[in-house]
Motif scaffolding. Sequence first.
Motif, PDB file in Angstrom:
ATOM      1  N   VAL A  91      18.526  79.551  56.269  1.00 34.71           N
ATOM      2  CA  VAL A  91      18.695  78.262  55.659  1.00 34.71           C
ATOM      3  C   VAL A  91      17.391  77.727  54.905  1.00 34.71           C
ATOM      4  CG1 VAL A  91      18.949  75.689  56.267  1.00 34.71           C
ATOM      5  CG2 VAL A  91      20.722  77.500  57.098  1.00 34.71           C
ATOM      6  N   GLU A  92      16.233  77.903  55.844  1.00 33.01           N
ATOM      7  CA  GLU A  92      15.009  77.329  54.942  1.00 33.01           C
ATOM      8  C   GLU A  92      14.500  78.352  53.752  1.00 33.01           C
ATOM      9  OE1 GLU A  92      11.013  79.146  56.874  1.00 33.01           O
ATOM     10  OE2 GLU A  92      11.123  77.246  57.808  1.00 33.01           O
ATOM     11  N   LYS A  93      14.855  79.717  53.859  1.00 33.74           N
ATOM     12  CA  LYS A  93      14.474  80.264  52.789  1.00 33.74           C
ATOM     13  C   LYS A  93      15.469  80.160  51.383  1.00 33.74           C
ATOM     14  CE  LYS A  93      11.046  81.928  55.080  1.00 33.74           C
ATOM     15  NZ  LYS A  93       9.759  81.290  54.852  1.00 33.74           N
ATOM     16  N   VAL A  94      16.639  80.002  51.659  1.00 31.71           N
ATOM     17  CA  VAL A  94      17.552  79.874  50.446  1.00 31.71           C
ATOM     18  C   VAL A  94      17.575  78.357  49.764  1.00 31.71           C
ATOM     19  CG1 VAL A  94      19.175  81.476  51.292  1.00 31.71           C
ATOM     20  CG2 VAL A  94      19.735  79.111  51.803  1.00 31.71           C
ATOM     21  N   VAL A  95      16.855  77.394  50.780  1.00 37.34           N
ATOM     22  CA  VAL A  95      16.707  76.247  50.172  1.00 37.34           C
ATOM     23  C   VAL A  95      15.616  76.041  49.446  1.00 37.34           C
ATOM     24  CG1 VAL A  95      16.034  73.881  50.965  1.00 37.34           C
ATOM     25  CG2 VAL A  95      17.899  74.952  52.210  1.00 37.34           C
ATOM     26  N   LYS A 119      21.359  70.100  63.081  1.00 36.87           N
ATOM     27  CA  LYS A 119      19.964  70.556  63.409  1.00 36.87           C
ATOM     28  C   LYS A 119      19.902  71.386  61.786  1.00 36.87           C
ATOM     29  CE  LYS A 119      17.125  73.791  65.767  1.00 36.87           C
ATOM     30  NZ  LYS A 119      17.003  74.701  67.066  1.00 36.87           N
ATOM     31  N   ILE A 120      20.904  72.084  61.527  1.00 39.81           N
ATOM     32  CA  ILE A 120      20.804  72.926  59.997  1.00 39.81           C
ATOM     33  C   ILE A 120      20.508  71.826  58.964  1.00 39.81           C
ATOM     34  CG2 ILE A 120      22.097  74.242  58.380  1.00 39.81           C
ATOM     35  CD1 ILE A 120      21.138  75.833  60.899  1.00 39.81           C
ATOM     36  N   ARG A 121      21.133  70.850  58.770  1.00 41.07           N
ATOM     37  CA  ARG A 121      20.796  69.853  57.850  1.00 41.07           C
ATOM     38  C   ARG A 121      19.464  69.259  57.844  1.00 41.07           C
ATOM     39  NH1 ARG A 121      26.946  67.494  59.213  1.00 41.07           N
ATOM     40  NH2 ARG A 121      28.065  68.526  57.565  1.00 41.07           N
ATOM     41  N   LYS A 122      19.058  69.013  59.086  1.00 40.25           N
ATOM     42  CA  LYS A 122      17.845  68.560  59.221  1.00 40.25           C
ATOM     43  C   LYS A 122      16.672  69.327  58.666  1.00 40.25           C
ATOM     44  CE  LYS A 122      18.019  65.151  62.837  1.00 40.25           C
ATOM     45  NZ  LYS A 122      17.659  64.697  64.169  1.00 40.25           N
ATOM     46  N   GLN A 123      16.813  70.913  58.959  1.00 37.15           N
ATOM     47  CA  GLN A 123      15.951  71.971  58.596  1.00 37.15           C
ATOM     48  C   GLN A 123      16.128  72.091  56.939  1.00 37.15           C
ATOM     49  OE1 GLN A 123      17.809  74.946  61.113  1.00 37.15           O
ATOM     50  NE2 GLN A 123      15.957  75.100  62.301  1.00 37.15           N
ATOM     51  N   VAL A 125      16.556  69.417  54.922  1.00 35.72           N
ATOM     52  CA  VAL A 125      15.707  68.602  54.364  1.00 35.72           C
ATOM     53  C   VAL A 125      14.273  68.828  54.631  1.00 35.72           C
ATOM     54  CG1 VAL A 125      15.067  66.095  54.923  1.00 35.72           C
ATOM     55  CG2 VAL A 125      17.433  66.640  55.085  1.00 35.72           C
ATOM     56  N   ALA A 126      13.897  69.441  55.663  1.00 39.70           N
ATOM     57  CA  ALA A 126      12.319  69.802  55.676  1.00 39.70           C
ATOM     58  C   ALA A 126      12.022  70.846  54.671  1.00 39.70           C
ATOM     59  CB  ALA A 126      12.120  70.285  57.335  1.00 39.70           C
ATOM     60  N   ALA A 127      12.977  71.821  54.564  1.00 38.85           N
ATOM     61  CA  ALA A 127      12.723  72.701  53.571  1.00 38.85           C
ATOM     62  C   ALA A 127      12.637  72.332  52.146  1.00 38.85           C
ATOM     63  CB  ALA A 127      13.589  74.094  53.742  1.00 38.85           C
ATOM     64  N   SER A 128      13.474  71.403  51.996  1.00 39.52           N
ATOM     65  CA  SER A 128      13.599  70.625  50.701  1.00 39.52           C
ATOM     66  C   SER A 128      12.137  70.060  50.271  1.00 39.52           C
ATOM     67  CB  SER A 128      14.856  69.770  50.521  1.00 39.52           C
ATOM     68  OG  SER A 128      16.119  70.437  50.587  1.00 39.52           O
ATOM     69  N   LYS A 129      11.698  69.139  51.402  1.00 40.62           N
ATOM     70  CA  LYS A 129      10.533  68.658  51.118  1.00 40.62           C
ATOM     71  C   LYS A 129       9.172  69.429  50.949  1.00 40.62           C
ATOM     72  CE  LYS A 129      10.739  66.200  54.845  1.00 40.62           C
ATOM     73  NZ  LYS A 129      10.211  65.307  55.950  1.00 40.62           N
ATOM     74  N   GLN A 130       9.390  70.570  51.598  1.00 43.66           N
ATOM     75  CA  GLN A 130       8.326  71.515  51.591  1.00 43.66           C
ATOM     76  C   GLN A 130       8.199  71.950  50.317  1.00 43.66           C
ATOM     77  OE1 GLN A 130       5.840  72.566  53.837  1.00 43.66           O
ATOM     78  NE2 GLN A 130       5.067  74.132  52.713  1.00 43.66           N
ATOM     79  N   SER A 131       9.316  72.380  49.884  1.00 46.24           N
ATOM     80  CA  SER A 131       9.367  72.946  48.312  1.00 46.24           C
ATOM     81  C   SER A 131       9.452  72.007  47.202  1.00 46.24           C
ATOM     82  CB  SER A 131      10.583  73.881  48.408  1.00 46.24           C
ATOM     83  OG  SER A 131      11.762  73.340  48.574  1.00 46.24           O
ATOM     84  N   LEU A 132       9.135  70.772  47.467  1.00 45.07           N
ATOM     85  CA  LEU A 132       9.273  69.524  46.583  1.00 45.07           C
ATOM     86  C   LEU A 132      10.438  69.605  45.767  1.00 45.07           C
ATOM     87  CD1 LEU A 132       5.683  70.137  45.269  1.00 45.07           C
ATOM     88  CD2 LEU A 132       6.424  68.676  47.063  1.00 45.07           C
ATOM     89  N   ARG A 133      11.559  69.638  46.407  1.00 46.87           N
ATOM     90  CA  ARG A 133      13.023  69.388  45.852  1.00 46.87           C
ATOM     91  C   ARG A 133      13.506  67.958  45.869  1.00 46.87           C
ATOM     92  NH1 ARG A 133      17.488  73.737  47.288  1.00 46.87           N
ATOM     93  NH2 ARG A 133      18.648  72.193  45.890  1.00 46.87           N
ATOM     94  N   PHE A 134      13.988  67.484  44.866  1.00 45.05           N
ATOM     95  CA  PHE A 134      14.388  66.112  44.784  1.00 45.05           C
ATOM     96  C   PHE A 134      15.946  66.134  44.840  1.00 45.05           C
ATOM     97  CE2 PHE A 134      10.521  65.454  41.821  1.00 45.05           C
ATOM     98  CZ  PHE A 134       9.598  65.549  42.849  1.00 45.05           C
ATOM     99  N   HIS A 135      16.473  67.209  44.935  1.00 47.35           N
ATOM    100  CA  HIS A 135      18.074  67.300  45.068  1.00 47.35           C
ATOM    101  C   HIS A 135      18.133  68.152  46.372  1.00 47.35           C
ATOM    102  CE1 HIS A 135      19.649  65.996  41.174  1.00 47.35           C
ATOM    103  NE2 HIS A 135      18.329  66.308  40.833  1.00 47.35           N
ATOM    104  N   PHE A 136      18.441  67.671  47.418  1.00 53.38           N
ATOM    105  CA  PHE A 136      18.821  68.376  48.765  1.00 53.38           C
ATOM    106  C   PHE A 136      20.071  69.029  48.791  1.00 53.38           C
ATOM    107  CE2 PHE A 136      16.013  65.017  51.264  1.00 53.38           C
ATOM    108  CZ  PHE A 136      14.907  65.326  50.352  1.00 53.38           C
ATOM    109  N   THR A 217      20.204  88.372  55.588  1.00 52.19           N
ATOM    110  CA  THR A 217      19.389  89.099  54.618  1.00 52.19           C
ATOM    111  C   THR A 217      20.185  89.142  53.346  1.00 52.19           C
ATOM    112  OG1 THR A 217      18.338  90.734  56.248  1.00 52.19           O
ATOM    113  CG2 THR A 217      17.929  91.333  53.991  1.00 52.19           C
ATOM    114  N   ALA A 218      21.397  89.580  53.495  1.00 57.19           N
ATOM    115  CA  ALA A 218      22.124  89.500  52.453  1.00 57.19           C
ATOM    116  C   ALA A 218      22.403  88.182  51.533  1.00 57.19           C
ATOM    117  CB  ALA A 218      23.659  89.923  52.803  1.00 57.19           C
ATOM    118  N   GLY A 219      22.361  87.038  52.522  1.00 53.73           N
ATOM    119  CA  GLY A 219      22.339  85.612  51.944  1.00 53.73           C
ATOM    120  C   GLY A 219      20.932  85.500  51.073  1.00 53.73           C
ATOM    121  N   ILE A 220      19.933  85.845  51.526  1.00 57.54           N
ATOM    122  CA  ILE A 220      18.506  85.577  51.151  1.00 57.54           C
ATOM    123  C   ILE A 220      18.514  86.476  49.886  1.00 57.54           C
ATOM    124  CG2 ILE A 220      15.971  85.890  51.503  1.00 57.54           C
ATOM    125  CD1 ILE A 220      16.618  85.311  54.209  1.00 57.54           C
ATOM    126  N   PHE A 221      19.026  87.594  49.917  1.00 58.71           N
ATOM    127  CA  PHE A 221      19.089  88.493  48.697  1.00 58.71           C
ATOM    128  C   PHE A 221      19.834  87.819  47.193  1.00 58.71           C
ATOM    129  CE2 PHE A 221      20.402  92.086  46.073  1.00 58.71           C
ATOM    130  CZ  PHE A 221      19.368  92.668  45.858  1.00 58.71           C
TER     131      PHE A 221
END
Length: 233
Positions: A91-95, A119-123, A125-136, A217-221
Amino acid sequence: MKLFFGEISNGKAIINDEEQQHIVKVLRMKDGEEIHVTDGKGNVASGKLLIEGKKANIEVSEIKTNTLDFNPKLHIAIAPTKNIDRIEFFVEKVVEMGICEITILQTEKTERKNINIDKIRKQAVAASKQSLRFHFPVIHDMVKLTDFLKNIDPEHTFVAHCHENLERLELKNIPLLEKLTFLIGPEGDFSEKEIQFLSDSNIKAVSLGNQRLRTETAGIFVAAWNYFNMMKG
């Protein structure tokens, strides 16, 4: 840029309560620092931080609306792994790479029957903020594979599985449509019954290469492939 989550309406922005605690107690930010607040729907407010006791507010100087989102829009429906840490890593990486939707799939071979979606939704949101996304991204509730297929467009949907005896498209040959949905199976892959059901539903199969990839890994790929194509475009 220091980006936080909140609500934006009528020219004002309100920082989320948990974010306020983080600003005051953890980050220990000071009055007057420049901050940005997004509602995760494409709107972002810029301004100065105002600290009042345990409260953190923003003095808005500018609001941008309808900022650009990622295109094409990628939706990955993925079976949860037995070790939930691996799905959380996914989730973190694909976001960070611009995914727009994630669905957790319950399949015949899915061992984990329950998952903490909040918990997944909160992660996300955190990954979105970290990567400066305005669309979660939208994180959907866990759903059975058969129910998921009732609401998808087969023309825009692909399934990655490891059955080499069945015809599969090469990932590089998939057209860049406005919206793409990929299904990723569980540890042990989709069952033969499920693959036949997917085929009967006109879902095209795709190969992710000669190596057998783990679920996450398949999902991240797939997300990386989509992100690379977005950068080219």
